[in-house]
Design a protein around this motif. Sequence first.
Motif, short mmCIF file in Angstrom:
data_model
loop_
_atom_site.label_atom_id
_atom_site.label_comp_id
_atom_site.label_asym_id
_atom_site.label_seq_id
_atom_site.Cartn_x
_atom_site.Cartn_y
_atom_site.Cartn_z
N LEU A 186 -22.97 0.81 8.20
CA LEU A 186 -23.42 0.04 9.36
C LEU A 186 -24.93 0.00 9.35
O LEU A 186 -25.59 1.04 9.34
N ILE A 187 -25.45 -1.21 9.33
CA ILE A 187 -26.91 -1.36 9.40
C ILE A 187 -27.30 -1.33 10.88
O ILE A 187 -26.85 -2.17 11.65
N ARG A 188 -28.06 -0.31 11.24
CA ARG A 188 -28.46 -0.12 12.63
C ARG A 188 -29.97 0.02 12.70
O ARG A 188 -30.60 0.52 11.77
N ALA A 189 -30.50 -0.37 13.83
CA ALA A 189 -31.93 -0.16 14.06
C ALA A 189 -32.16 1.33 14.25
O ALA A 189 -31.42 2.00 14.97
N THR A 190 -33.19 1.86 13.59
CA THR A 190 -33.54 3.27 13.77
C THR A 190 -34.72 3.43 14.73
O THR A 190 -34.86 4.44 15.38
N ARG A 191 -35.57 2.40 14.80
CA ARG A 191 -36.66 2.43 15.77
C ARG A 191 -37.21 1.03 16.00
O ARG A 191 -37.02 0.13 15.17
N LEU A 192 -37.89 0.89 17.13
CA LEU A 192 -38.54 -0.37 17.50
C LEU A 192 -40.03 -0.12 17.59
O LEU A 192 -40.47 0.99 17.89
N GLU A 193 -40.79 -1.18 17.37
CA GLU A 193 -42.24 -1.08 17.47
C GLU A 193 -42.76 -2.33 18.17
O GLU A 193 -42.29 -3.43 17.91
N VAL A 194 -43.75 -2.13 19.06
CA VAL A 194 -44.45 -3.27 19.66
C VAL A 194 -45.51 -3.69 18.65
O VAL A 194 -46.52 -3.02 18.48
N TYR B 183 -34.74 -0.74 10.30
CA TYR B 183 -33.32 -0.44 10.10
C TYR B 183 -33.12 0.72 9.14
O TYR B 183 -34.01 1.07 8.36
N ASN B 184 -31.89 1.28 9.15
CA ASN B 184 -31.56 2.42 8.31
C ASN B 184 -31.40 2.07 6.82
O ASN B 184 -31.17 2.94 6.00
N ASP B 185 -31.53 0.80 6.48
CA ASP B 185 -31.51 0.43 5.05
C ASP B 185 -32.93 0.14 4.55
O ASP B 185 -33.13 -0.54 3.56
N ASN B 186 -33.94 0.67 5.30
CA ASN B 186 -35.36 0.53 4.94
C ASN B 186 -35.88 -0.90 5.03
O ASN B 186 -36.86 -1.23 4.38
N THR B 187 -35.23 -1.74 5.81
CA THR B 187 -35.75 -3.08 6.05
C THR B 187 -36.28 -3.15 7.49
O THR B 187 -35.99 -2.27 8.31
N SER B 188 -37.04 -4.18 7.75
CA SER B 188 -37.52 -4.41 9.11
C SER B 188 -37.64 -5.90 9.34
O SER B 188 -37.72 -6.68 8.38
#
Length: 177
Positions: A9-17, A43-48
């Motif tokens: 499951l590709i999930r967001a690990t953190r958000l940034e402003v 995301y947990n797959d090292n993408t953003s």
Amino acid sequence: GASGTITWLIRATRLEVTHMPTKARYFVGETFDSAGLVITAYYNDNTSEQVTGYTLSSPDMSVYGNKTVTVTFDEKTVDFNILVVDISGIEVKTMPTKVEYQKGDVFDTTGLSILVKYTDGTSETKTTGFEVSGFDSSSAGTKVITVTVSGKTATFEISVSEASITAISVTTMPSKV
């Protein structure tokens, strides 16, 4: 043998402003505007990527102070602050050009400027956007003029004199001298 399937499951690990909203300072009662806000999800797959389907908490714009806005996306949150300011007080910065009137004159605000002070320590000079009351030229005497900006007041005095003759001149010569 049995074959198994692993789902990642590709999930967001953190958000940034990534970029703050264009407007970060408001006056009490203004509506919050998130225009210009850019949020990046990692995301947990090292993408953003920059995301748009987030929700924002509603800051209380009725009272001055620092307000925290919470951004929620994919069960992750990030906060940023905006500032809501109010008028802390006003004072007369420059008096009107005319402070002496004759009975029956009309009040003239030319030259009058008001220093408006805000709760964040800033101030600005206004030559419009205020109400003036207390002028009465039906009787002679000292009159207290009240200036009001958003419920805050300052006063100054002007004087009204009895109309008097200051000079006499002959405008038309008599036909027979």
